[in-house]
Motif scaffolding. Structure first.
Motif, PDB file in Angstrom:
ATOM      1  N   ALA A 259      12.534  10.996 -17.287  1.00  0.00           N
ATOM      2  CA  ALA A 259      13.312  12.014 -16.579  1.00  0.00           C
ATOM      3  C   ALA A 259      13.192  11.837 -15.069  1.00  0.00           C
ATOM      4  CB  ALA A 259      12.855  13.414 -16.993  1.00  0.00           C
ATOM      5  N   THR A 260      12.030  11.424 -14.615  1.00  0.00           N
ATOM      6  CA  THR A 260      11.802  11.232 -13.186  1.00  0.00           C
ATOM      7  C   THR A 260      12.580  10.032 -12.662  1.00  0.00           C
ATOM      8  OG1 THR A 260       9.585  12.186 -13.398  1.00  0.00           O
ATOM      9  CG2 THR A 260      10.030  10.892 -11.434  1.00  0.00           C
ATOM     10  N   VAL A 261      12.457   8.896 -13.322  1.00  0.00           N
ATOM     11  CA  VAL A 261      13.130   7.679 -12.868  1.00  0.00           C
ATOM     12  C   VAL A 261      14.651   7.813 -12.953  1.00  0.00           C
ATOM     13  CG1 VAL A 261      13.464   5.225 -13.379  1.00  0.00           C
ATOM     14  CG2 VAL A 261      11.174   6.198 -13.411  1.00  0.00           C
ATOM     15  N   GLU A 262      15.133   8.441 -13.997  1.00  0.00           N
ATOM     16  CA  GLU A 262      16.576   8.555 -14.218  1.00  0.00           C
ATOM     17  C   GLU A 262      17.234   9.652 -13.393  1.00  0.00           C
ATOM     18  OE1 GLU A 262      18.453   6.520 -16.133  1.00  0.00           O
ATOM     19  OE2 GLU A 262      16.666   5.310 -16.511  1.00  0.00           O
ATOM     20  N   ILE A 263      16.503  10.355 -12.554  1.00  0.00           N
ATOM     21  CA  ILE A 263      17.082  11.460 -11.797  1.00  0.00           C
ATOM     22  C   ILE A 263      17.929  10.997 -10.612  1.00  0.00           C
ATOM     23  CG2 ILE A 263      15.205  11.920 -10.165  1.00  0.00           C
ATOM     24  CD1 ILE A 263      15.709  14.952 -10.922  1.00  0.00           C
ATOM     25  N   VAL A 264      17.750   9.771 -10.177  1.00  0.00           N
ATOM     26  CA  VAL A 264      18.448   9.280  -8.988  1.00  0.00           C
ATOM     27  C   VAL A 264      19.974   9.436  -9.085  1.00  0.00           C
ATOM     28  CG1 VAL A 264      18.887   7.257  -7.533  1.00  0.00           C
ATOM     29  CG2 VAL A 264      16.559   7.770  -8.303  1.00  0.00           C
ATOM     30  N   PRO A 265      20.649   8.953 -10.142  1.00  0.00           N
ATOM     31  CA  PRO A 265      22.105   9.136 -10.215  1.00  0.00           C
ATOM     32  C   PRO A 265      22.512  10.615 -10.255  1.00  0.00           C
ATOM     33  CG  PRO A 265      21.382   7.515 -11.832  1.00  0.00           C
ATOM     34  CD  PRO A 265      20.152   8.134 -11.246  1.00  0.00           C
ATOM     35  N   PHE A 266      21.709  11.443 -10.910  1.00  0.00           N
ATOM     36  CA  PHE A 266      21.985  12.883 -10.962  1.00  0.00           C
ATOM     37  C   PHE A 266      21.968  13.479  -9.554  1.00  0.00           C
ATOM     38  CE2 PHE A 266      20.175  17.191 -11.043  1.00  0.00           C
ATOM     39  CZ  PHE A 266      21.130  17.860 -11.809  1.00  0.00           C
ATOM     40  N   LEU A 267      20.951  13.137  -8.785  1.00  0.00           N
ATOM     41  CA  LEU A 267      20.868  13.654  -7.420  1.00  0.00           C
ATOM     42  C   LEU A 267      22.031  13.162  -6.572  1.00  0.00           C
ATOM     43  CD1 LEU A 267      17.028  13.224  -6.759  1.00  0.00           C
ATOM     44  CD2 LEU A 267      18.258  15.340  -7.312  1.00  0.00           C
ATOM     45  N   GLN A 268      22.367  11.886  -6.693  1.00  0.00           N
ATOM     46  CA  GLN A 268      23.489  11.327  -5.936  1.00  0.00           C
ATOM     47  C   GLN A 268      24.794  12.021  -6.298  1.00  0.00           C
ATOM     48  OE1 GLN A 268      22.895   7.185  -6.941  1.00  0.00           O
ATOM     49  NE2 GLN A 268      21.823   6.784  -5.017  1.00  0.00           N
ATOM     50  N   LYS A 269      24.986  12.302  -7.568  1.00  0.00           N
ATOM     51  CA  LYS A 269      26.189  13.000  -8.036  1.00  0.00           C
ATOM     52  C   LYS A 269      26.321  14.375  -7.387  1.00  0.00           C
ATOM     53  CE  LYS A 269      28.115  15.031 -12.223  1.00  0.00           C
ATOM     54  NZ  LYS A 269      27.847  15.306 -13.629  1.00  0.00           N
ATOM     55  N   HIS A 270      25.190  15.010  -7.112  1.00  0.00           N
ATOM     56  CA  HIS A 270      25.183  16.343  -6.523  1.00  0.00           C
ATOM     57  C   HIS A 270      25.011  16.316  -5.001  1.00  0.00           C
ATOM     58  CE1 HIS A 270      25.374  18.732 -10.199  1.00  0.00           C
ATOM     59  NE2 HIS A 270      24.677  17.749 -10.752  1.00  0.00           N
ATOM     60  N   GLY A 271      25.113  15.135  -4.412  1.00  0.00           N
ATOM     61  CA  GLY A 271      25.040  15.010  -2.959  1.00  0.00           C
ATOM     62  C   GLY A 271      23.669  15.244  -2.375  1.00  0.00           C
ATOM     63  N   ILE A 272      22.636  14.914  -3.145  1.00  0.00           N
ATOM     64  CA  ILE A 272      21.259  15.114  -2.700  1.00  0.00           C
ATOM     65  C   ILE A 272      20.620  13.748  -2.489  1.00  0.00           C
ATOM     66  CG2 ILE A 272      19.005  16.071  -3.343  1.00  0.00           C
ATOM     67  CD1 ILE A 272      20.626  18.085  -5.051  1.00  0.00           C
ATOM     68  N   ARG A 273      19.843  13.647  -1.457  1.00  0.00           N
ATOM     69  CA  ARG A 273      19.188  12.377  -1.139  1.00  0.00           C
ATOM     70  C   ARG A 273      18.236  11.955  -2.255  1.00  0.00           C
ATOM     71  NH1 ARG A 273      13.952  13.148  -0.132  1.00  0.00           N
ATOM     72  NH2 ARG A 273      13.251  15.143   0.676  1.00  0.00           N
ATOM     73  N   VAL A 274      17.961  10.678  -2.292  1.00  0.00           N
ATOM     74  CA  VAL A 274      17.012  10.123  -3.250  1.00  0.00           C
ATOM     75  C   VAL A 274      15.613  10.602  -2.867  1.00  0.00           C
ATOM     76  CG1 VAL A 274      16.017   7.965  -4.116  1.00  0.00           C
ATOM     77  CG2 VAL A 274      18.466   8.112  -3.666  1.00  0.00           C
ATOM     78  N   LEU A 275      14.801  10.905  -3.852  1.00  0.00           N
ATOM     79  CA  LEU A 275      13.443  11.374  -3.607  1.00  0.00           C
ATOM     80  C   LEU A 275      12.561  10.251  -3.085  1.00  0.00           C
ATOM     81  CD1 LEU A 275      12.828  13.501  -6.841  1.00  0.00           C
ATOM     82  CD2 LEU A 275      13.615  14.285  -4.603  1.00  0.00           C
ATOM     83  N   SER A 276      11.620  10.612  -2.251  1.00  0.00           N
ATOM     84  CA  SER A 276      10.630   9.647  -1.763  1.00  0.00           C
ATOM     85  C   SER A 276       9.632   9.355  -2.888  1.00  0.00           C
ATOM     86  CB  SER A 276       9.893  10.222  -0.550  1.00  0.00           C
ATOM     87  OG  SER A 276       9.091  11.330  -0.956  1.00  0.00           O
TER      88      SER A 276
END
Length: 111
Positions: A57-74
């Motif tokens: 869930a942590t690794v796969e969150i990147v596309p979800f965040l991008q879809k919602h206009g949120i920066r990638v997590l550090s």
């Protein structure tokens, strides 16, 4: 400094009004992350794809965040989110306790 305080691993606030809330459904045995913007629900990562493991869930969150206009997590934010998901499953469980032991030995900053 790496946190070994279990209470540290809760919802992750990023960029002011954006919050990622870790969820574990014990009936389905799946992890998900609720996205909240300015106090309102804005999406659920894991709603259509069941995540059986917190790290997935942590690794796969990147596309979800991008879809919602949120920066990638550090890196430290990713560690925090994974720990928060494990804590949501069971704060006294072996998965979260092993995470805390590893965090105590790690040099990763989660603050």
């Amino acid at each position: 400094m790496t946190s070994t305080d279990p209470a540290h691993y809760g919802p992750l606030t990023i960029d002011g009004g954006t919050e990622l809330r870790p969820i574990y459904d014990p009936r389905l045995r799946t992890f998900s992350v609720q996205l909240w913007k300015n106090g309102e629900p804005a999406g659920i990562h894991g709603l259509t794809t069941p995540y059986l493991y917190a790290d997935e869930a942590t690794v796969e969150i990147v596309p979800f965040l991008q879809k919602h206009g949120i920066r990638v997590l550090s890196g430290p934010e990713m560690v925090h989110l994974c720990g928060a998901l494990l804590r949501a499953k069971n704060p006294a469980g072996p998965d979260f306790q092993l995470f805390l032991m590893k965090a105590a030995r790690s040099r990763v900053t989660t603050d």
